[in-house]
Design a protein around this motif. Structure first.
Motif, PDB file in Angstrom:
ATOM      1  N   TRP A  52       0.866  -1.176   0.000  1.00 40.63           N
ATOM      2  CA  TRP A  52       0.000   0.000   0.000  1.00 40.63           C
ATOM      3  C   TRP A  52       0.902   1.225   0.000  1.00 40.63           C
ATOM      4  CZ3 TRP A  52      -3.747  -1.666   4.469  1.00 40.63           C
ATOM      5  CH2 TRP A  52      -4.672  -2.593   3.968  1.00 40.63           C
ATOM      6  N   VAL A  53       0.559   2.219  -0.798  1.00 41.81           N
ATOM      7  CA  VAL A  53       1.388   3.407  -0.961  1.00 41.81           C
ATOM      8  C   VAL A  53       0.581   4.661  -0.630  1.00 41.81           C
ATOM      9  CG1 VAL A  53       2.781   4.748  -2.583  1.00 41.81           C
ATOM     10  CG2 VAL A  53       2.676   2.251  -2.805  1.00 41.81           C
ATOM     11  N   TRP A  54       1.209   5.541   0.145  1.00 42.25           N
ATOM     12  CA  TRP A  54       0.680   6.871   0.431  1.00 42.25           C
ATOM     13  C   TRP A  54       1.637   7.837  -0.260  1.00 42.25           C
ATOM     14  CZ3 TRP A  54       0.396   2.764   3.650  1.00 42.25           C
ATOM     15  CH2 TRP A  54      -0.825   2.493   4.275  1.00 42.25           C
ATOM     16  N   GLU A  55       1.376   8.121  -1.532  1.00 39.49           N
ATOM     17  CA  GLU A  55       2.298   8.920  -2.342  1.00 39.49           C
ATOM     18  C   GLU A  55       2.519  10.310  -1.751  1.00 39.49           C
ATOM     19  OE1 GLU A  55       1.669   7.308  -6.821  1.00 39.49           O
ATOM     20  OE2 GLU A  55      -0.083   8.232  -5.875  1.00 39.49           O
ATOM     21  N   MET A  56       1.496  10.895  -1.155  1.00 35.28           N
ATOM     22  CA  MET A  56       1.612  12.243  -0.608  1.00 35.28           C
ATOM     23  C   MET A  56       2.623  12.331   0.526  1.00 35.28           C
ATOM     24  SD  MET A  56      -0.973  10.406   0.588  1.00 35.28           S
ATOM     25  CE  MET A  56      -2.581  10.421   1.302  1.00 35.28           C
ATOM     26  N   TYR A  57       2.956  11.200   1.147  1.00 31.78           N
ATOM     27  CA  TYR A  57       3.928  11.169   2.235  1.00 31.78           C
ATOM     28  C   TYR A  57       5.217  10.449   1.849  1.00 31.78           C
ATOM     29  CZ  TYR A  57      -0.218  12.463   4.903  1.00 31.78           C
ATOM     30  OH  TYR A  57      -1.345  13.091   5.361  1.00 31.78           O
ATOM     31  N   GLY A  58       5.292   9.937   0.611  1.00 33.14           N
ATOM     32  CA  GLY A  58       6.464   9.176   0.195  1.00 33.14           C
ATOM     33  C   GLY A  58       6.649   7.932   1.040  1.00 33.14           C
ATOM     34  N   PHE A  59       5.542   7.270   1.370  1.00 32.56           N
ATOM     35  CA  PHE A  59       5.556   6.158   2.307  1.00 32.56           C
ATOM     36  C   PHE A  59       4.832   4.955   1.708  1.00 32.56           C
ATOM     37  CE2 PHE A  59       3.377   3.866   5.797  1.00 32.56           C
ATOM     38  CZ  PHE A  59       4.480   3.500   6.555  1.00 32.56           C
ATOM     39  N   SER A  60       5.379   3.759   1.940  1.00 35.24           N
ATOM     40  CA  SER A  60       4.691   2.534   1.545  1.00 35.24           C
ATOM     41  C   SER A  60       4.850   1.502   2.650  1.00 35.24           C
ATOM     42  CB  SER A  60       5.233   1.997   0.224  1.00 35.24           C
ATOM     43  OG  SER A  60       6.572   1.586   0.376  1.00 35.24           O
ATOM     44  N   LEU A  61       3.995   0.511   2.598  1.00 30.23           N
ATOM     45  CA  LEU A  61       3.947  -0.484   3.657  1.00 30.23           C
ATOM     46  C   LEU A  61       3.578  -1.831   3.044  1.00 30.23           C
ATOM     47  CD1 LEU A  61       4.003  -0.601   6.830  1.00 30.23           C
ATOM     48  CD2 LEU A  61       1.553  -0.237   6.741  1.00 30.23           C
ATOM     49  N   THR A  62       4.276  -2.886   3.456  1.00 31.25           N
ATOM     50  CA  THR A  62       3.915  -4.229   3.023  1.00 31.25           C
ATOM     51  C   THR A  62       2.867  -4.780   3.984  1.00 31.25           C
ATOM     52  OG1 THR A  62       6.084  -4.615   2.064  1.00 31.25           O
ATOM     53  CG2 THR A  62       4.766  -6.559   2.568  1.00 31.25           C
ATOM     54  N   VAL A  63       1.824  -5.351   3.404  1.00 28.85           N
ATOM     55  CA  VAL A  63       0.702  -5.900   4.164  1.00 28.85           C
ATOM     56  C   VAL A  63       0.590  -7.384   3.826  1.00 28.85           C
ATOM     57  CG1 VAL A  63      -1.794  -5.770   4.511  1.00 28.85           C
ATOM     58  CG2 VAL A  63      -0.498  -3.683   4.035  1.00 28.85           C
ATOM     59  N   LEU A  64       0.533  -8.222   4.851  1.00 31.38           N
ATOM     60  CA  LEU A  64       0.331  -9.651   4.649  1.00 31.38           C
ATOM     61  C   LEU A  64      -1.038 -10.018   5.201  1.00 31.38           C
ATOM     62  CD1 LEU A  64       1.362 -12.417   3.733  1.00 31.38           C
ATOM     63  CD2 LEU A  64       2.316 -12.699   6.036  1.00 31.38           C
ATOM     64  N   THR A  65      -1.900 -10.487   4.329  1.00 34.32           N
ATOM     65  CA  THR A  65      -3.252 -10.868   4.740  1.00 34.32           C
ATOM     66  C   THR A  65      -3.217 -12.257   5.353  1.00 34.32           C
ATOM     67  OG1 THR A  65      -4.143  -9.563   2.920  1.00 34.32           O
ATOM     68  CG2 THR A  65      -5.640 -11.124   3.974  1.00 34.32           C
ATOM     69  N   LYS A  66      -3.712 -12.366   6.567  1.00 32.21           N
ATOM     70  CA  LYS A  66      -3.734 -13.640   7.282  1.00 32.21           C
ATOM     71  C   LYS A  66      -5.084 -14.338   7.148  1.00 32.21           C
ATOM     72  CE  LYS A  66       0.271 -13.453   9.449  1.00 32.21           C
ATOM     73  NZ  LYS A  66       1.235 -14.528   9.412  1.00 32.21           N
ATOM     74  N   VAL A  67      -6.178 -13.552   7.166  1.00 34.31           N
ATOM     75  CA  VAL A  67      -7.525 -14.123   7.125  1.00 34.31           C
ATOM     76  C   VAL A  67      -8.416 -13.240   6.258  1.00 34.31           C
ATOM     77  CG1 VAL A  67      -9.590 -14.693   8.494  1.00 34.31           C
ATOM     78  CG2 VAL A  67      -7.314 -15.071   9.468  1.00 34.31           C
ATOM     79  N   ILE A  68      -9.171 -13.891   5.386  1.00 32.96           N
ATOM     80  CA  ILE A  68     -10.268 -13.224   4.689  1.00 32.96           C
ATOM     81  C   ILE A  68     -11.477 -14.129   4.801  1.00 32.96           C
ATOM     82  CG2 ILE A  68     -11.224 -12.475   2.476  1.00 32.96           C
ATOM     83  CD1 ILE A  68      -8.492 -11.566   1.653  1.00 32.96           C
ATOM     84  N   GLU A  69     -12.504 -13.654   5.467  1.00 29.52           N
ATOM     85  CA  GLU A  69     -13.794 -14.333   5.515  1.00 29.52           C
ATOM     86  C   GLU A  69     -14.757 -13.404   4.799  1.00 29.52           C
ATOM     87  OE1 GLU A  69     -15.007 -15.526   9.455  1.00 29.52           O
ATOM     88  OE2 GLU A  69     -12.987 -16.247   9.922  1.00 29.52           O
ATOM     89  N   GLU A  70     -15.158 -13.779   3.612  1.00 29.93           N
ATOM     90  CA  GLU A  70     -15.968 -12.940   2.734  1.00 29.93           C
ATOM     91  C   GLU A  70     -17.115 -12.269   3.486  1.00 29.93           C
ATOM     92  OE1 GLU A  70     -16.641 -11.360  -1.113  1.00 29.93           O
ATOM     93  OE2 GLU A  70     -15.044 -12.691  -0.486  1.00 29.93           O
ATOM     94  N   ASN A  71     -17.141 -10.938   3.409  1.00 27.54           N
ATOM     95  CA  ASN A  71     -18.184 -10.107   4.001  1.00 27.54           C
ATOM     96  C   ASN A  71     -18.265 -10.188   5.522  1.00 27.54           C
ATOM     97  OD1 ASN A  71     -18.851  -9.349   1.375  1.00 27.54           O
ATOM     98  ND2 ASN A  71     -20.406 -10.936   1.210  1.00 27.54           N
ATOM     99  N   LYS A  72     -17.222 -10.749   6.160  1.00 22.61           N
ATOM    100  CA  LYS A  72     -17.232 -10.896   7.617  1.00 22.61           C
ATOM    101  C   LYS A  72     -15.987 -10.344   8.286  1.00 22.61           C
ATOM    102  CE  LYS A  72     -20.188 -14.911   7.664  1.00 22.61           C
ATOM    103  NZ  LYS A  72     -20.333 -16.311   7.993  1.00 22.61           N
ATOM    104  N   LYS A  73     -14.810 -10.748   7.794  1.00 24.20           N
ATOM    105  CA  LYS A  73     -13.584 -10.417   8.527  1.00 24.20           C
ATOM    106  C   LYS A  73     -12.389 -10.345   7.587  1.00 24.20           C
ATOM    107  CE  LYS A  73     -12.540 -13.043  12.195  1.00 24.20           C
ATOM    108  NZ  LYS A  73     -11.863 -13.913  13.172  1.00 24.20           N
ATOM    109  N   ILE A  74     -11.476  -9.418   7.932  1.00 22.31           N
ATOM    110  CA  ILE A  74     -10.163  -9.326   7.298  1.00 22.31           C
ATOM    111  C   ILE A  74      -9.154  -9.196   8.433  1.00 22.31           C
ATOM    112  CG2 ILE A  74      -8.634  -7.995   5.792  1.00 22.31           C
ATOM    113  CD1 ILE A  74     -11.230  -6.725   4.583  1.00 22.31           C
ATOM    114  N   VAL A  75      -8.071  -9.946   8.370  1.00 25.12           N
ATOM    115  CA  VAL A  75      -6.980  -9.806   9.334  1.00 25.12           C
ATOM    116  C   VAL A  75      -5.686  -9.684   8.542  1.00 25.12           C
ATOM    117  CG1 VAL A  75      -5.724 -10.831  11.272  1.00 25.12           C
ATOM    118  CG2 VAL A  75      -8.196 -11.207  11.055  1.00 25.12           C
ATOM    119  N   VAL A  76      -4.929  -8.624   8.819  1.00 33.40           N
ATOM    120  CA  VAL A  76      -3.638  -8.424   8.167  1.00 33.40           C
ATOM    121  C   VAL A  76      -2.565  -8.168   9.211  1.00 33.40           C
ATOM    122  CG1 VAL A  76      -4.721  -7.451   6.091  1.00 33.40           C
ATOM    123  CG2 VAL A  76      -3.797  -5.901   7.829  1.00 33.40           C
ATOM    124  N   GLU A  77      -1.339  -8.386   8.792  1.00 35.19           N
ATOM    125  CA  GLU A  77      -0.166  -8.025   9.585  1.00 35.19           C
ATOM    126  C   GLU A  77       0.571  -6.966   8.776  1.00 35.19           C
ATOM    127  OE1 GLU A  77       3.206 -10.866  10.492  1.00 35.19           O
ATOM    128  OE2 GLU A  77       1.697 -11.436  11.997  1.00 35.19           O
TER     129      GLU A  77
END
Length: 155
Positions: A52-77
């Protein structure tokens, strides 16, 4: 999600849209970029790192998705090496056109002052994200809340 004592940030908001639409807004960077970051390398998929990139701040971050339950839950690190935290979104449909979204960020480390700072910043940030998502999804208005959080000259 397990949280330790009060070492977590939490933000919640009602969004008057169907749960499937709200869920997709946080999975698909084409939508998320309208209210949070400026671009993402792909849709959230379990066990696939994305950027994910925030161009206005010159910042990016790596996101690792651990859980996706459709229409219920998302868990990332996400975060820097040795300082990753866990973010959990819970999507609760209240009826066919209303979704209650709860975001919890946990796993902060450091001394008390550092943890308090992280919890405060995360709570503020996710509150802005939810307010921006609400405005965009309900009214197609881009409030630029994240962009305007640190205006040039003040950051």
């Amino acid at each position: 999600m397990k949280t330790e004592n009060n070492k977590f940030a939490k933000a919640e908001m009602l969004i008057r849209k169907p749960v499937s639409e709200v869920f997709q807004a946080f999975i698909d960077p084409e939508i998320t970029s309208k209210f949070w970051f400026t671009k993402g390398s792909g849709k959230l998929t379990e066990y696939q790192p994305i950027e994910w990139v925030w161009e206005m701040y010159g910042f990016s971050l790596t996101v690792l998705t651990k859980v996706i339950e459709e229409n219920k839950k998302i868990v990332v690190e996400w975060g820097n090496t040795g300082e990753t935290t866990t973010v959990e979104w819970i999507f609760t449909p209240l009826n066919e056109n209303e979704t209650f979204v709860s975001i919890t960020n946990s796993g902060f480390v450091g001394d008390t002052d550092k943890i308090i700072d992280q919890v405060r910043n995360s709570t503020e940030g996710f509150t802005l994200v939810l307010a921006g998502a609400k405005a965009y999804l309900e009214h197609q208005i881009q409030l630029n809340l994240v962009l305007d959080r640190f205006p040039k000259g003040l950051a």
